[in-house]
Design a protein around this motif. Structure first.
Motif, PDB file in Angstrom:
ATOM      1  N   ARG A 186       3.391  10.792   4.086  1.00 36.97           N
ATOM      2  CA  ARG A 186       3.329   9.575   4.594  1.00 36.97           C
ATOM      3  C   ARG A 186       2.131   9.143   5.416  1.00 36.97           C
ATOM      4  NH1 ARG A 186       7.810   5.075   5.739  1.00 36.97           N
ATOM      5  NH2 ARG A 186       6.634   3.749   7.006  1.00 36.97           N
ATOM      6  N   GLN A 187       1.999   9.927   6.526  1.00 43.60           N
ATOM      7  CA  GLN A 187       0.997   9.859   7.473  1.00 43.60           C
ATOM      8  C   GLN A 187      -0.567  10.107   6.736  1.00 43.60           C
ATOM      9  OE1 GLN A 187       1.768  12.200  10.868  1.00 43.60           O
ATOM     10  NE2 GLN A 187       2.539  10.534  11.978  1.00 43.60           N
ATOM     11  N   LEU A 188      -0.533  11.010   5.990  1.00 43.20           N
ATOM     12  CA  LEU A 188      -1.437  11.419   5.175  1.00 43.20           C
ATOM     13  C   LEU A 188      -2.012  10.258   4.239  1.00 43.20           C
ATOM     14  CD1 LEU A 188      -3.685  13.621   4.502  1.00 43.20           C
ATOM     15  CD2 LEU A 188      -2.120  14.468   2.544  1.00 43.20           C
ATOM     16  N   ASP A 189      -1.111   9.535   3.593  1.00 43.11           N
ATOM     17  CA  ASP A 189      -1.657   8.445   2.767  1.00 43.11           C
ATOM     18  C   ASP A 189      -2.050   7.376   3.775  1.00 43.11           C
ATOM     19  OD1 ASP A 189      -0.710   9.513   0.531  1.00 43.11           O
ATOM     20  OD2 ASP A 189       1.330   8.460   0.463  1.00 43.11           O
ATOM     21  N   LEU A 190      -1.421   7.241   4.984  1.00 31.57           N
ATOM     22  CA  LEU A 190      -1.850   6.159   5.944  1.00 31.57           C
ATOM     23  C   LEU A 190      -3.194   6.508   6.282  1.00 31.57           C
ATOM     24  CD1 LEU A 190      -0.903   3.474   7.406  1.00 31.57           C
ATOM     25  CD2 LEU A 190      -0.090   5.041   9.236  1.00 31.57           C
ATOM     26  N   LEU A 191      -3.591   7.917   6.820  1.00 32.33           N
ATOM     27  CA  LEU A 191      -4.802   8.078   7.030  1.00 32.33           C
ATOM     28  C   LEU A 191      -5.952   7.731   6.081  1.00 32.33           C
ATOM     29  CD1 LEU A 191      -4.000  11.425   9.257  1.00 32.33           C
ATOM     30  CD2 LEU A 191      -4.937   9.262  10.175  1.00 32.33           C
TER      31      LEU A 191
ATOM     32  N   SER B  67      -5.905   5.742   3.628  1.00 25.39           N
ATOM     33  CA  SER B  67      -5.959   4.345   3.693  1.00 25.39           C
ATOM     34  C   SER B  67      -6.890   3.792   4.758  1.00 25.39           C
ATOM     35  CB  SER B  67      -4.631   3.592   3.554  1.00 25.39           C
ATOM     36  OG  SER B  67      -4.925   2.375   4.010  1.00 25.39           O
ATOM     37  N   LYS B  68      -6.575   4.384   5.926  1.00 26.31           N
ATOM     38  CA  LYS B  68      -7.696   3.987   6.886  1.00 26.31           C
ATOM     39  C   LYS B  68      -8.918   4.395   6.790  1.00 26.31           C
ATOM     40  CE  LYS B  68      -4.525   3.298  10.892  1.00 26.31           C
ATOM     41  NZ  LYS B  68      -4.143   3.239  12.001  1.00 26.31           N
ATOM     42  N   ILE B  69      -9.285   5.603   6.239  1.00 27.66           N
ATOM     43  CA  ILE B  69     -10.511   6.123   6.003  1.00 27.66           C
ATOM     44  C   ILE B  69     -11.145   5.451   4.866  1.00 27.66           C
ATOM     45  CG2 ILE B  69     -11.840   8.129   5.020  1.00 27.66           C
ATOM     46  CD1 ILE B  69      -9.812   9.898   6.391  1.00 27.66           C
ATOM     47  N   GLN B  70     -10.678   5.068   3.910  1.00 23.82           N
ATOM     48  CA  GLN B  70     -11.159   4.218   2.744  1.00 23.82           C
ATOM     49  C   GLN B  70     -11.478   2.766   3.607  1.00 23.82           C
ATOM     50  OE1 GLN B  70     -11.658   5.305  -0.507  1.00 23.82           O
ATOM     51  NE2 GLN B  70     -12.849   3.385  -0.575  1.00 23.82           N
ATOM     52  N   GLN B  71     -10.723   2.204   4.177  1.00 21.37           N
ATOM     53  CA  GLN B  71     -11.040   1.014   4.728  1.00 21.37           C
ATOM     54  C   GLN B  71     -12.243   1.093   5.518  1.00 21.37           C
ATOM     55  OE1 GLN B  71      -7.806  -0.531   7.369  1.00 21.37           O
ATOM     56  NE2 GLN B  71      -8.395  -2.544   6.867  1.00 21.37           N
TER      57      GLN B  71
END
Length: 128
Positions: A1-6, A8-12
């Motif tokens: 889940r943290q990986l997905d969050l990271l 997403s932040k990288i994509q942003q």
């Protein structure tokens, strides 16, 4: 889940970098366009100043030409008036001379008549 969050932040962040890059490119284009506009405006301004200078020179020459023509016209009017006056004087002079001669003749006749009436003194003789 943290990986997905990271992820997403990288994509942003990558999206933000793309937007920032596009904004920078657009700003550079606008700056280049404004510099080009400045060059065009500067060239147009220079051309307008040259035209203004030419118009001022032309106006000055026109004013000088007008003043010269006005002076020539005034001189011609004076000459024409002077010539007219001279012609009138010449045409009047013979009449004046005739009048003067006639007047002198009448005066001489009166003087002769008076002298003859005073004792018979004739022309060329003086009464004592």
């Amino acid at each position: 889940r943290q990986l997905d969050l990271l992820k997403s932040k990288i994509q942003q962040m990558e999206d933000n970098v793309k937007v920032a890059s596009e904004l920078r490119v657009n700003a550079e284009k606008r700056w280049a366009d404004s510099e080009a506009d400045k060059s065009v405006i500067s060239a147009e301004k220079e051309e307008a100043l040259e035209q203004l200078s030419a118009l001022r020179t032309q106006a000055l020459k026109s004013r000088e030409k007008k003043e010269a023509l006005e002076k020539a016209l005034e001189s011609a009017r004076r000459d024409a008036g002077s010539n007219k006056l001279e012609r009138e004087l010449h045409s009047l002079a013979p009449q004046d001379e005739k009048k003067e001669n006639t007047q002198k003749e009448k005066e001489r006749e009166k003087t002769e008549e008076r002298l003859q009436g005073e004792g018979g003194v004739g022309e060329g003789e003086e009464k004592e």
